[in-house]
Design a protein around this motif. Structure first.
Motif, PDB file in Angstrom:
ATOM      1  N   ILE A   1      -6.017   0.146   2.192  1.00  0.00           N
ATOM      2  CA  ILE A   1      -4.823  -0.703   2.088  1.00  0.00           C
ATOM      3  C   ILE A   1      -5.049  -1.874   1.131  1.00  0.00           C
ATOM      4  O   ILE A   1      -4.214  -2.165   0.289  1.00  0.00           O
ATOM      5  CB  ILE A   1      -4.392  -1.188   3.491  1.00  0.00           C
ATOM      6  CG1 ILE A   1      -3.758  -0.004   4.242  1.00  0.00           C
ATOM      7  CG2 ILE A   1      -3.392  -2.336   3.390  1.00  0.00           C
ATOM      8  CD1 ILE A   1      -3.241  -0.334   5.618  1.00  0.00           C
ATOM      9  N   TRP A   2      -6.205  -2.524   1.220  1.00  0.00           N
ATOM     10  CA  TRP A   2      -6.404  -3.694   0.357  1.00  0.00           C
ATOM     11  C   TRP A   2      -6.673  -3.323  -1.096  1.00  0.00           C
ATOM     12  O   TRP A   2      -6.287  -4.056  -2.003  1.00  0.00           O
ATOM     13  CB  TRP A   2      -7.488  -4.620   0.921  1.00  0.00           C
ATOM     14  CG  TRP A   2      -6.952  -5.385   2.096  1.00  0.00           C
ATOM     15  CD1 TRP A   2      -7.206  -5.171   3.413  1.00  0.00           C
ATOM     16  CD2 TRP A   2      -6.008  -6.476   2.057  1.00  0.00           C
ATOM     17  NE1 TRP A   2      -6.488  -6.044   4.193  1.00  0.00           N
ATOM     18  CE2 TRP A   2      -5.747  -6.858   3.392  1.00  0.00           C
ATOM     19  CE3 TRP A   2      -5.355  -7.159   1.030  1.00  0.00           C
ATOM     20  CZ2 TRP A   2      -4.877  -7.891   3.730  1.00  0.00           C
ATOM     21  CZ3 TRP A   2      -4.485  -8.179   1.366  1.00  0.00           C
ATOM     22  CH2 TRP A   2      -4.250  -8.545   2.695  1.00  0.00           C
ATOM     23  N   THR A   3      -7.317  -2.178  -1.347  1.00  0.00           N
ATOM     24  CA  THR A   3      -7.453  -1.765  -2.766  1.00  0.00           C
ATOM     25  C   THR A   3      -6.070  -1.432  -3.322  1.00  0.00           C
ATOM     26  O   THR A   3      -5.778  -1.718  -4.476  1.00  0.00           O
ATOM     27  CB  THR A   3      -8.363  -0.530  -2.950  1.00  0.00           C
ATOM     28  OG1 THR A   3      -8.031   0.429  -1.966  1.00  0.00           O
ATOM     29  CG2 THR A   3      -9.820  -0.881  -2.841  1.00  0.00           C
ATOM     30  N   ASP A   4      -5.201  -0.846  -2.472  1.00  0.00           N
ATOM     31  CA  ASP A   4      -3.839  -0.552  -2.928  1.00  0.00           C
ATOM     32  C   ASP A   4      -3.108  -1.822  -3.339  1.00  0.00           C
ATOM     33  O   ASP A   4      -2.361  -1.834  -4.312  1.00  0.00           O
ATOM     34  CB  ASP A   4      -3.040   0.132  -1.816  1.00  0.00           C
ATOM     35  CG  ASP A   4      -3.428   1.593  -1.672  1.00  0.00           C
ATOM     36  OD1 ASP A   4      -4.247   2.038  -2.493  1.00  0.00           O
ATOM     37  OD2 ASP A   4      -2.932   2.258  -0.767  1.00  0.00           O
ATOM     38  N   VAL A   5      -3.299  -2.886  -2.553  1.00  0.00           N
ATOM     39  CA  VAL A   5      -2.611  -4.148  -2.863  1.00  0.00           C
ATOM     40  C   VAL A   5      -3.055  -4.635  -4.241  1.00  0.00           C
ATOM     41  O   VAL A   5      -2.240  -5.014  -5.088  1.00  0.00           O
ATOM     42  CB  VAL A   5      -2.920  -5.206  -1.787  1.00  0.00           C
ATOM     43  CG1 VAL A   5      -2.395  -6.564  -2.213  1.00  0.00           C
ATOM     44  CG2 VAL A   5      -2.302  -4.795  -0.455  1.00  0.00           C
ATOM     45  N   PHE A   6      -4.358  -4.580  -4.487  1.00  0.00           N
ATOM     46  CA  PHE A   6      -4.902  -4.975  -5.787  1.00  0.00           C
ATOM     47  C   PHE A   6      -4.334  -4.071  -6.887  1.00  0.00           C
ATOM     48  O   PHE A   6      -3.934  -4.528  -7.964  1.00  0.00           O
ATOM     49  CB  PHE A   6      -6.436  -4.891  -5.728  1.00  0.00           C
ATOM     50  CG  PHE A   6      -7.109  -4.826  -7.059  1.00  0.00           C
ATOM     51  CD1 PHE A   6      -7.056  -5.905  -7.934  1.00  0.00           C
ATOM     52  CD2 PHE A   6      -7.802  -3.690  -7.447  1.00  0.00           C
ATOM     53  CE1 PHE A   6      -7.679  -5.834  -9.173  1.00  0.00           C
ATOM     54  CE2 PHE A   6      -8.420  -3.618  -8.680  1.00  0.00           C
ATOM     55  CZ  PHE A   6      -8.363  -4.691  -9.544  1.00  0.00           C
TER      56      PHE A   6
ATOM     57  N   SER B   1       0.826  -1.192   0.000  1.00  0.00           N
ATOM     58  CA  SER B   1       0.000   0.000   0.000  1.00  0.00           C
ATOM     59  C   SER B   1       0.871   1.258   0.000  1.00  0.00           C
ATOM     60  O   SER B   1       0.588   2.229  -0.710  1.00  0.00           O
ATOM     61  CB  SER B   1      -0.900  -0.033   1.226  1.00  0.00           C
ATOM     62  OG  SER B   1      -1.498   1.196   1.421  1.00  0.00           O
ATOM     63  N   LEU B   2       1.965   1.238   0.776  1.00  0.00           N
ATOM     64  CA  LEU B   2       2.882   2.387   0.781  1.00  0.00           C
ATOM     65  C   LEU B   2       3.478   2.588  -0.609  1.00  0.00           C
ATOM     66  O   LEU B   2       3.626   3.710  -1.085  1.00  0.00           O
ATOM     67  CB  LEU B   2       4.019   2.150   1.786  1.00  0.00           C
ATOM     68  CG  LEU B   2       3.678   2.221   3.270  1.00  0.00           C
ATOM     69  CD1 LEU B   2       4.849   1.735   4.113  1.00  0.00           C
ATOM     70  CD2 LEU B   2       3.335   3.636   3.672  1.00  0.00           C
ATOM     71  N   THR B   3       3.816   1.476  -1.257  1.00  0.00           N
ATOM     72  CA  THR B   3       4.383   1.573  -2.608  1.00  0.00           C
ATOM     73  C   THR B   3       3.364   2.177  -3.564  1.00  0.00           C
ATOM     74  O   THR B   3       3.667   3.084  -4.331  1.00  0.00           O
ATOM     75  CB  THR B   3       4.780   0.184  -3.127  1.00  0.00           C
ATOM     76  OG1 THR B   3       5.676  -0.409  -2.192  1.00  0.00           O
ATOM     77  CG2 THR B   3       5.451   0.283  -4.473  1.00  0.00           C
ATOM     78  N   ALA B   4       2.136   1.668  -3.480  1.00  0.00           N
ATOM     79  CA  ALA B   4       1.116   2.094  -4.440  1.00  0.00           C
ATOM     80  C   ALA B   4       0.840   3.580  -4.334  1.00  0.00           C
ATOM     81  O   ALA B   4       0.741   4.270  -5.328  1.00  0.00           O
ATOM     82  CB  ALA B   4      -0.175   1.321  -4.204  1.00  0.00           C
ATOM     83  N   SER B   5       0.737   4.084  -3.103  1.00  0.00           N
ATOM     84  CA  SER B   5       0.163   5.413  -3.049  1.00  0.00           C
ATOM     85  C   SER B   5       1.127   6.496  -3.470  1.00  0.00           C
ATOM     86  O   SER B   5       0.690   7.517  -3.925  1.00  0.00           O
ATOM     87  CB  SER B   5      -0.395   5.691  -1.685  1.00  0.00           C
ATOM     88  OG  SER B   5       0.631   5.560  -0.791  1.00  0.00           O
ATOM     89  N   PHE B   6       2.442   6.284  -3.322  1.00  0.00           N
ATOM     90  CA  PHE B   6       3.282   7.353  -3.844  1.00  0.00           C
ATOM     91  C   PHE B   6       3.822   7.087  -5.221  1.00  0.00           C
ATOM     92  O   PHE B   6       4.490   7.910  -5.804  1.00  0.00           O
ATOM     93  CB  PHE B   6       4.329   7.811  -2.852  1.00  0.00           C
ATOM     94  CG  PHE B   6       3.700   8.869  -2.016  1.00  0.00           C
ATOM     95  CD1 PHE B   6       3.538  10.146  -2.529  1.00  0.00           C
ATOM     96  CD2 PHE B   6       3.147   8.585  -0.799  1.00  0.00           C
ATOM     97  CE1 PHE B   6       2.876  11.125  -1.811  1.00  0.00           C
ATOM     98  CE2 PHE B   6       2.484   9.560  -0.068  1.00  0.00           C
ATOM     99  CZ  PHE B   6       2.359  10.825  -0.573  1.00  0.00           C
TER     100      PHE B   6
END
Length: 611
Positions: free
Chosen positions: A186-191, A60-65
């Motif tokens: 967090i889980w949508t970020d993982v997807f 999730s940290l990776t996805a959002s930035f």
């Protein structure tokens, strides 16, 4: 809309893939709205009940930035300025170490929801309020850019309605944030990380096939001067050199990872401090993977268009549109894949916007509502958090309208972070690293740092640096089909960036413009942080900073670092309740039962006794 010959268009399958991504994201939100009894308290809504584990948080940290700004901006950055951008790999390493070893231990042992609570504990209410207001402004501005970027690309590639796309993104995001809270985010970020990797992979594989292998792409890049990794020019005016990226980049990104609420909120939601640190270190691998993909896409762009640059040939109206152009060029025979790439750009947006909305809601509830309305029940706080998510979702869509009036995307986004993030990071560093800093020093330092970065940042937007400062590399249009007529221009919203470099030559350049305003945009943050720290220290000393009585939990101590090695010590009587008295503040999170802690750190022993 007239699409140049040889470029594919969107077909039904592309829309299906794209819509599928939106639907699954929304579905995750609905699931977490009801799973496990729903969002009973504001802590469930804002912090995932503090029961998250390292891997989903890391993704999730990776996805959002790694937002759409990365998916569209980095490849065109590499295409125009060369692969020196990949030096950011070193930067990310320093950033993660700083975040995990300096900021995380202090935030985690205090068990706070909003990072700005720390400012009140360490300084006073006024400093906390300043920090909160700055953060809210910065995040709404940034989120506007992030929503607008992929909408523009979509509009260019597919004729997909620009504002329809902006509103759709904003609405879907607000929808799953409001329903599912941090867990859904967090889980949508993982997807969405999965989608981003798939989108990049499809482009890289197909580009390698068409260009005749990865070695060809690297050869073309080498011959075109694109593999310019080692530029050790120490001049701080050069846009990207080894030093600007390592030093300036570390400050800019540390202000995002170390103290920005949308990141901190996630790693603090882990169930133990060990998991929280682990999530940051795993996220480093994710950052490297995404960086490698996007740099490689940039080299593939160059290899494909080295003889006929679509930007100079007026086939696209802004550098940010090169990537979608490449996708429709090479993936046109595979229905669904262009849709996958657009979904990839969009996933970047959704993940960033959703974390921003969640963080804004958290800060508003914790810093602006809770302290002043103490009688509210947890249930009503949870409702208020959801209400705030809706309000901020709407505000961010409004900001996207403003973003359409601003310059090139990647730089605008990063300079906003630099202008506001730098002074904020200076403020936190002052609190955590300087024991004698006091609230007067903090306030004056913050004002000074903020004023300085605004001065540089706004100056640089008004009088952009000359091309010899930014060093764009050669682009060719010799190989273009000469019969290509000018009527095929893409009808798109023109990005003002393409002209700004030229308009400004009419202005008499002053030494101020050529030196101070031409500073590499990565140094905005560095200046903000250093000015804040310096002024803060100088003001604190004469105003009684040495005399204050400070709780050792508010600063970084030797124990915080040594506790990293607790995991190697022998585990004694872990399961007996007595070994973890509940009153021990310490590093352990009070939000879950102590039996879960049997694999986590035992540093509660050394720190807890201090309360």
């Amino acid at each position: 809309m007239d699409i140049p010959r040889g470029i594919g268009t969107f077909v039904v399958w592309d829309y299906v893939v794209f819509a599928g991504m939106l639907v699954i994201s929304a579905a995750i939100g609905i699931y977490y709205a009801f799973a496990g009894g729903g969002q009973q308290t504001s802590k469930d809504f804002l912090m995932g009940g503090r029961r998250m584990t390292a891997v989903p948080v890391a993704l999730s940290l990776t996805a959002s930035f790694m937002s759409a700004v990365t998916v569209l901006g980095t490849p065109s950055e590499v295409y125009r300025f060369g692969a020196i951008f990949s030096i950011f790999a070193f930067t990310y390493f320093f950033v993660v170490v700083i975040s995990a070893e300096v900021f995380l231990p202090v935030f985690y042992k205090l068990g706070i929801t909003s990072t700005y609570e720390y400012l009140e504990l360490r300084f006073n209410k006024c400093v906390r309020l300043c920090g909160t207001v700055l953060f809210i402004l910065q995040t709404i501005l940034y989120t506007g850019i992030v929503i607008y970027a992929p909408a523009l690309a979509l509009n260019q590639v597919t004729g997909f309605d620009l504002w329809g796309a902006v509103v759709a993104t904003g609405v879907v995001c607000t929808f799953y944030c409001t329903l599912g809270g941090l867990k859904a985010v967090i889980w949508t970020d993982v997807f969405q990380v999965g989608i981003m990797v798939a989108g990049f992979a499809s482009v890289i594989i197909q580009a390698a096939v068409i260009q005749g292998g990865i070695s060809t792409i690297l050869n073309d890049a080498y011959n075109g001067g694109r593999l310019n990794f080692w530029n050790f020019n120490p001049n701080p005016l050069q846009r990207h050199t080894f030093w600007t990226i390592i030093i300036g980049g570390t400050f800019t990104w540390s202000s995002i990872y170390g103290v920005n609420q949308s990141q901190v909120q996630r790693y603090i939601s882990c169930k133990s401090r060990f998991q929280a640190k682990l999530s940051l270190y795993i996220n480093l691998v994710g950052l490297w993977a995404i960086l490698t993909c996007s740099v490689f896409c940039g080299l593939a762009l160059y290899s494909r268009y080295r003889d006929c640059d679509p930007w100079t040939a007026k086939k696209v109206s802004a550098p940010d549109q090169l990537m979608p152009y490449l996708v429709l060029d090479i993936l046109q025979d595979y229905p669904g894949l262009p849709g996958l790439f657009v979904a990839c750009a969009y996933s970047g947006t959704l993940s960033t916007v959703s974390s921003s909305i969640n963080a804004l809601a958290a800060v508003t509830v914790e810093d602006l509502i809770k302290p002043y309305f103490r009688s509210l029940s947890e249930r009503s706080l949870s409702w208020i958090s959801q209400g705030m998510s809706v309000v901020y979702g709407a505000l961010c869509i409004g900001m996207a309208a403003l973003a359409s009036l601003m310059g090139a995307l990647l730089q605008a986004a990063l300079s906003i972070f630099g202008m506001v993030g730098g002074p904020l990071m200076g403020l936190f560093a002052l609190g955590i690293l300087v024991p004698f800093a006091n609230s007067i020093g903090a306030l004056v330092g913050l004002m000074a740092g903020f004023a300085t970065s605004l001065w540089v940042g706004i100056g640089a937007q008004m009088y952009p640096p000359l091309p010899e400062r930014t060093l764009p590399l050669q682009l060719d249009i010799q190989g273009c089909n000469s019969t290509y007529n000018e009527t095929n221009l893409m009808t798109t919203t023109e990005m003002p960036f393409t002209t700004s470099v030229f308009q400004i030559h009419n202005v008499q350049r002053t030494p101020l413009m050529d030196n101070w305003y031409s500073l590499s945009y990565l140094y905005f943050s560095t200046i903000g942080t250093l000015v804040t720290l310096l002024v803060g220290i100088l003001v604190s000393l004469p105003t009684g900073g040495r005399k204050q009585n400070l709780d050792p939990r508010y600063i970084l101590t030797k124990e915080d670092f040594l506790s990293n090695f607790d995991i190697f010590k022998k585990k004694k009587h872990v399961l007996s309740y007595k070994s973890h008295p509940v009153e021990d503040g310490g590093t352990d999170n009070p939000a879950f039962n102590h039996i879960e802690l049997n694999f986590s750190d035992q540093s509660g022993k050394s720190n807890g006794t201090r309360l």
